[in-house]
Design an enzyme around this catalytic site. Structure first.
Site, short mmCIF file in Angstrom:
data_model
loop_
_atom_site.label_atom_id
_atom_site.label_comp_id
_atom_site.label_asym_id
_atom_site.label_seq_id
_atom_site.Cartn_x
_atom_site.Cartn_y
_atom_site.Cartn_z
N TYR A 7 0.83 -1.19 0.00
CA TYR A 7 0.00 0.00 0.00
C TYR A 7 0.88 1.26 0.00
CZ TYR A 7 -3.91 -3.10 1.19
OH TYR A 7 -4.86 -4.09 1.18
N ASN A 27 -12.89 0.17 -5.11
CA ASN A 27 -12.69 -0.26 -6.49
C ASN A 27 -13.90 -1.05 -6.99
OD1 ASN A 27 -11.74 -1.21 -8.94
ND2 ASN A 27 -10.21 -2.58 -8.05
N CYS A 77 -6.74 -4.67 -7.66
CA CYS A 77 -6.51 -4.33 -6.25
C CYS A 77 -6.00 -5.53 -5.44
CB CYS A 77 -7.77 -3.73 -5.63
SG CYS A 77 -9.24 -4.75 -5.78
N HIS A 78 -6.20 -6.75 -5.95
CA HIS A 78 -5.69 -7.93 -5.25
C HIS A 78 -4.16 -7.95 -5.23
CE1 HIS A 78 -6.02 -9.08 -9.51
NE2 HIS A 78 -4.96 -9.85 -9.28
N GLU A 133 -2.15 -15.76 -10.96
CA GLU A 133 -1.31 -14.94 -11.82
C GLU A 133 0.14 -15.42 -11.80
OE1 GLU A 133 -3.81 -10.76 -11.63
OE2 GLU A 133 -1.79 -10.83 -10.77
#
Length: 172
Positions: free
Chosen positions: A109, A132, A140-141, A169
């Site tokens: 963050y 979001n 945002c993950h 991912e």
């Protein structure tokens, strides 16, 4: 009518993704629970050809994301995204996150706040992530705590979903 809302749903391993467009602009993605387990990613709601071209792009992008990120036909910037206020810190955070932090990578963050031009605005980044409306597309993950912990995730199934998306991912 141009102001009509169009929705499509895609069944994926983390649940059901509802994609919503308003006047041809992507304005909401919601991760919902699904009945049973999903083995193969599939559309749930009828004929692909009946969707508008902007919705076809969004569904195609989402299917590619869950099937094989490396062979995605479209970059997220090619989707019919809403125009963000360039003066807004939240918009700068979303743009920076989308353009700078690729699939399989994470950022804290605080580091995202610095990249977006405001050192020590980690809490503001957290607030932006919570608001979001386009999870996965605005990833945002990928934003985690400074110590590497997951932090929070406000979509369906919380941090279980966040962890799954990060691992998905990284494995592609």
């Amino acid at each position: 009518m141009d102001d009509e809302i169009e929705m499509a749903e895609v069944l994926v391993p983390i649940g059901k993704i509802r994609i919503q467009l308003s006047a041809g602009i992507l304005n909401k993605i919601k991760i919902l629970p699904a009945q049973g387990k999903c083995v193969k990613v599939a559309r749930l709601d009828g004929d692909f050809k009946q969707l508008s071209p902007p919705m076809q792009k969004c569904v195609e992008w989402m299917l590619a994301y869950f099937n094989n990120i490396k062979q995605m036909p479209l970059n997220a910037s090619e989707l019919p995204l809403p125009a963000f206020d360039e003066d807004s810190f939240t918009s700068k955070v979303y743009k920076t996150l989308t353009e700078e932090i690729g699939p399989g990578k994470t950022i804290s963050y605080g580091d995202l706040a610095s990249l977006a031009g405001r050192d020590r605005a980690a809490r503001a980044v957290g607030s932006a992530m919570k608001r979001n409306d386009l999870p996965i597309v605005i990833p945002c993950h990928r934003v985690v705590k400074n110590d590497g912990g997951l932090g929070n995730y406000s979509s369906y199934n919380g941090c279980i979903t966040k962890e799954w998306l990060i691992k998905h991912e990284q494995s592609c």
